[in-house]
Design an enzyme around this catalytic site. Structure first.
Site, PDB file in Angstrom:
ATOM      1  N   PHE A  68      38.247  37.060  48.542  1.00 17.30           N
ATOM      2  CA  PHE A  68      37.541  36.530  49.710  1.00 17.30           C
ATOM      3  C   PHE A  68      38.466  35.903  50.750  1.00 17.30           C
ATOM      4  CE2 PHE A  68      38.016  32.474  47.496  1.00 17.30           C
ATOM      5  CZ  PHE A  68      38.195  31.589  48.554  1.00 17.30           C
ATOM      6  N   LYS A 123      36.003  48.094  47.647  1.00 14.89           N
ATOM      7  CA  LYS A 123      34.972  47.083  47.400  1.00 14.89           C
ATOM      8  C   LYS A 123      35.449  45.761  47.962  1.00 14.89           C
ATOM      9  CE  LYS A 123      34.012  44.110  44.168  1.00 14.89           C
ATOM     10  NZ  LYS A 123      33.431  43.024  44.967  1.00 14.89           N
ATOM     11  N   ARG A 173      31.723  38.017  48.914  1.00 15.80           N
ATOM     12  CA  ARG A 173      31.567  36.789  49.704  1.00 15.80           C
ATOM     13  C   ARG A 173      31.964  36.995  51.171  1.00 15.80           C
ATOM     14  NH1 ARG A 173      34.030  32.058  46.014  1.00 15.80           N
ATOM     15  NH2 ARG A 173      35.513  33.575  45.183  1.00 15.80           N
ATOM     16  N   CYS A 216      54.680  21.611  55.704  1.00 13.22           N
ATOM     17  CA  CYS A 216      54.557  21.835  54.258  1.00 13.22           C
ATOM     18  C   CYS A 216      53.104  21.997  53.807  1.00 13.22           C
ATOM     19  CB  CYS A 216      55.161  20.663  53.494  1.00 13.22           C
ATOM     20  SG  CYS A 216      56.929  20.668  53.653  1.00 13.22           S
ATOM     21  N   GLU A 266      45.478  26.321  39.782  1.00 13.69           N
ATOM     22  CA  GLU A 266      45.477  26.647  41.219  1.00 13.69           C
ATOM     23  C   GLU A 266      44.275  25.930  41.843  1.00 13.69           C
ATOM     24  OE1 GLU A 266      45.757  30.681  43.939  1.00 13.69           O
ATOM     25  OE2 GLU A 266      44.576  30.770  42.111  1.00 13.69           O
TER      26      GLU A 266
HETATM   27  P1  NAD Z   1      38.171  36.739  42.399  1.00 17.53           P
HETATM   28  O1  NAD Z   1      39.030  37.234  41.309  1.00 17.53           O
HETATM   29  O2  NAD Z   1      37.053  35.828  42.089  1.00 17.53           O
HETATM   30  O3  NAD Z   1      37.516  38.002  43.161  1.00 17.53           O
HETATM   31  C1  NAD Z   1      38.303  39.101  43.542  1.00 17.53           C
HETATM   32  C2  NAD Z   1      37.506  40.381  43.313  1.00 17.53           C
HETATM   33  O4  NAD Z   1      37.248  40.526  41.920  1.00 17.53           O
HETATM   34  C3  NAD Z   1      36.161  40.361  44.018  1.00 17.53           C
HETATM   35  O5  NAD Z   1      35.964  41.597  44.661  1.00 17.53           O
HETATM   36  C4  NAD Z   1      35.171  40.106  42.912  1.00 17.53           C
HETATM   37  O6  NAD Z   1      33.953  40.789  43.121  1.00 17.53           O
HETATM   38  C5  NAD Z   1      35.866  40.651  41.672  1.00 17.53           C
HETATM   39  N1  NAD Z   1      35.554  39.865  40.475  1.00 17.53           N
HETATM   40  C6  NAD Z   1      35.442  38.508  40.390  1.00 17.53           C
HETATM   41  N2  NAD Z   1      35.172  38.144  39.131  1.00 17.53           N
HETATM   42  C7  NAD Z   1      35.105  39.280  38.399  1.00 17.53           C
HETATM   43  C8  NAD Z   1      34.868  39.551  37.024  1.00 17.53           C
HETATM   44  N3  NAD Z   1      34.615  38.571  36.156  1.00 17.53           N
HETATM   45  N4  NAD Z   1      34.865  40.826  36.612  1.00 17.53           N
HETATM   46  C9  NAD Z   1      35.126  41.819  37.478  1.00 17.53           C
HETATM   47  N5  NAD Z   1      35.354  41.629  38.797  1.00 17.53           N
HETATM   48  C10 NAD Z   1      35.352  40.375  39.245  1.00 17.53           C
HETATM   49  O7  NAD Z   1      39.156  36.114  43.500  1.00 17.53           O
HETATM   50  P2  NAD Z   1      38.746  35.335  44.827  1.00 17.53           P
HETATM   51  O8  NAD Z   1      38.205  33.989  44.467  1.00 17.53           O
HETATM   52  O9  NAD Z   1      37.942  36.203  45.706  1.00 17.53           O
HETATM   53  O10 NAD Z   1      40.175  35.167  45.522  1.00 17.53           O
HETATM   54  C11 NAD Z   1      41.005  34.055  45.318  1.00 17.53           C
HETATM   55  C12 NAD Z   1      42.106  34.367  44.321  1.00 17.53           C
HETATM   56  O11 NAD Z   1      42.869  35.477  44.798  1.00 17.53           O
HETATM   57  C13 NAD Z   1      43.087  33.226  44.166  1.00 17.53           C
HETATM   58  O12 NAD Z   1      43.425  33.104  42.810  1.00 17.53           O
HETATM   59  C14 NAD Z   1      44.299  33.675  44.988  1.00 17.53           C
HETATM   60  O13 NAD Z   1      45.525  33.112  44.575  1.00 17.53           O
HETATM   61  C15 NAD Z   1      44.264  35.146  44.739  1.00 17.53           C
HETATM   62  N6  NAD Z   1      44.977  35.868  45.781  1.00 17.53           N
HETATM   63  C16 NAD Z   1      46.207  36.389  45.466  1.00 17.53           C
HETATM   64  C17 NAD Z   1      46.958  37.044  46.430  1.00 17.53           C
HETATM   65  C18 NAD Z   1      48.281  37.628  46.076  1.00 17.53           C
HETATM   66  O14 NAD Z   1      48.767  38.500  46.805  1.00 17.53           O
HETATM   67  N7  NAD Z   1      48.890  37.226  44.987  1.00 17.53           N
HETATM   68  C19 NAD Z   1      46.454  37.190  47.734  1.00 17.53           C
HETATM   69  C20 NAD Z   1      45.179  36.653  48.014  1.00 17.53           C
HETATM   70  C21 NAD Z   1      44.464  36.000  47.028  1.00 17.53           C
END
Ligand code: NAD
Length: 499
Positions: free
Chosen positions: A163, A187, A191, A280, A380
């Site tokens: 998201f 997909k 959110r 920062c 985190e």
């Molecule tokens: P999330 O894992 O909750 O959701 C990401 C995707 O996974 C969504 O499309 C969601 O529908 C799906 N999803 C969520 N729970 C699931 C489950 N139990 N089973 C299957 N699919 C599921 O992540 P978020 O809250 O949307 O994003 C924030 C996270 O993403 C943070 O941890 C952040 O650090 C990470 N992030 C990492 C990077 C990177 O490049 N390392 C970049 C952006 C965000």
């Protein structure tokens, strides 16, 4: 208002329009029986409803992508490049519209939302250079015998997005997955689906044929469909460790290529020789070396002056969190720090802008005297919270940062080249900023997190050369064409043309 129009205020929307699937270049209303309400994080007013797409809809998207693949694969590289030029121009022209959808659904300020679009646009712009990026290798291995390796697409591939960057992260996948000849099922996060829908419309306008890009919606059920669908050859995932490790494990077990970027705990190490005003706040963990801890009151004064407001409001520095649950989680982590003996130097928990009392607000928060075992350090936080730890030396800072299980990024602020070099050599984080607060590489490089910030040891990073590698497979051909067997000395010299 059409499926791709977005208001540019936080006012209550009179007529809420449901999110559609995008299949065969058409926005199709879903027949879903389960819908996810989506609220403006600044007001918690209803913005739209997101379908948990039905099995038939998910299958229709895969069928569309499978049907489109052979023709798209055979489309000339010049034609694909022309579409990419057009897409990049359209994204630039529509930056405000894309940014408005981000501010409304995700909450970030307009300035941040424009940056989100820009970082995705840069991947498109870099992909326009595909004609020189996709070259293979060839060696004459014996007389009249050549071995050549070239890259072919994989087939139907999928992207699952988080998201927090509604434009940038879909655009980490769309340009490279498609310009290399794959067809894509994306997909978006349930959110923040709106931005991906506008991008889909722009792809259609740019000239992508039917079925090359399909967008489906939903939560874990849609993800499970993607992981288990045999026609899908690869998955690009960005999101949390919980979802990403599951998708990596199950997707890999199903024989798919999976790239998965996960959570982070980015550290900034500040030395006494650092310049003032280091921004920062963009990093979540501050490691204060020696007497730099004396700078904290000044930093707190600056953080206090940041304006918390609706993302559409002029002068807003900080928007709301995505949901009431996220707000509660962040507040609980701040409380845990207090309970575990840390100092809350600046507490944003009671802050809210007068105009938007119902939003998911947490103001800038600074926690000092944090110890590595505390929950606010091990987890985190994903909120406007700066966690500060004190160490006495550069080596102690390096050991602390390296002991952290995440390895996305780190930054060091110093005027000493020798110290910068020490950190550059010794830090295990995958992306390092030297006097640069957010070390996110431009797309001629790859996003190279490591340790627990990627699944499977980061087998293939997003965008850059690694991104191209992820979306292609090598084919190696050894051929023998004897010159003396030539049937005719006359060659066809007509210039090939590509439209
Ligand atoms: P999330 O894992 O909750 O959701 C990401 C995707 O996974 C969504 O499309 C969601 O529908 C799906 N999803 C969520 N729970 C699931 C489950 N139990 N089973 C299957 N699919 C599921 O992540 P978020 O809250 O949307 O994003 C924030 C996270 O993403 C943070 O941890 C952040 O650090 C990470 N992030 C990492 C990077 C990177 O490049 N390392 C970049 C952006 C965000």
């Amino acid at each position: 208002m059409s499926a791709c129009e977005y208001p540019t205020t936080h006012e209550k929307i009179a007529e809420v329009i449901d999110i559609h699937n995008f299949i065969d270049n058409v926005f199709i209303p879903s027949k879903a029986s389960t819908w996810i309400d989506l609220h403006d994080p600044a007001t918690n007013n209803l913005v739209t409803r997101v379908p948990q797409s039905t099995d038939a809809e998910l299958k229709a998207a895969v069928d569309s992508a499978s049907k489109a693949y052979p023709k798209w694969k055979a489309t000339s590289i010049i034609r694909k490049q022309q579409i990419m030029f057009k897409l990049a121009a359209l994204i630039r022209e529509n930056t405000e519209k894309l940014a408005a959808s981000i501010t409304l659904e995700q909450g970030k300020t307009c300035a941040d939302a424009r940056g989100d679009v820009l970082r995705g646009l840069q991947v498109c712009e870099t992909a326009c250079g595909i004609t020189t990026q996709l070259t293979g290798e060839v060696v004459e291995v014996a007389k009249d015998m050549e071995t050549r390796s070239y890259r072919e697409p994989l087939g139907v591939v999928a992207a699952i997005c988080p998201f927090n960057f509604p434009a940038m992260i879909p655009l980490w996948s769309i340009p490279l997955a498609t310009i290399t000849g794959n067809t894509l099922i994306l997909k978006p996060s349930e959110r923040v689906p709106g931005c991906a829908m506008i991008i889909a419309d722009l792809c259609r306008q740019a000239g992508y044929p039917e079925g090359v890009i399909n967008i489906i919606h939903g939560g874990a059920k849609t993800v499970d469909f993607i992981i288990d669908e045999p026609a899908i050859r690869a998955i690009s995932f960005v999101g949390s460790n919980r979802a990403g490790e599951y998708i990596f494990t199950r997707g890999s077990a199903n024989g798919k290529r999976v790239q998965a970027n996960l959570g982070a705990k980015n550290h900034a190490a500040v030395l006494r020789s650092a310049q003032a005003g280091q921004r920062c706040m963009a990093l979540s963990t501050l490691v204060l070396i020696g007497q730099t801890k004396e700078w904290m009151p000044e930093l707190a004064d600056r953080a206090k002056k940041l304006t918390l407001n609706g993302g559409f409001e002029e002068g807003a520095d900080l928007g709301p969190l995505i949901s009431p649950q996220s707000k509660r989680r962040v507040e609980d982590l701040i409380q845990s720090a207090q309970n575990e003996g840390a100092t809350i130097l600046l507490d944003g928990r009671s802050q809210k802008p007068a105009k938007y009392p119902n939003g998911n607000w947490v103001g800038p928060t600074i926690i000092t005297n944090v110890k590595p075992h505390m929950k606010c350090y091990t987890e985190e936080i994903f909120g406007p919270v700066l966690v500060c730890l004190n160490v006495e030396s550069s080596n102690e800072a390096i050991n602390l940062i390296n002991a952290n299980e995440y390895g996305n990024g780190a930054a060091i602020f110093t005027r000493s080249g020798a110290t910068a070099t020490l950190f550059q050599k010794e830090l295990e984080a995958g992306q390092l900023g030297i006097n640069v607060p957010i070390p996110v590489p431009l797309p001629m490089f790859s996003f190279t997190g490591n340790k627990k910030s990627v699944a499977g040891g980061g087998v293939a990073n997003f965008y850059g050369k690694d991104g191209l590698r992820f979306y292609t497979q090598w084919k190696t051909v050894t051929s023998l064409w004897r010159a003396e067997d030539a049937i005719s000395k006359q060659s066809d010299v007509a210039m090939p043309t590509h439209s």
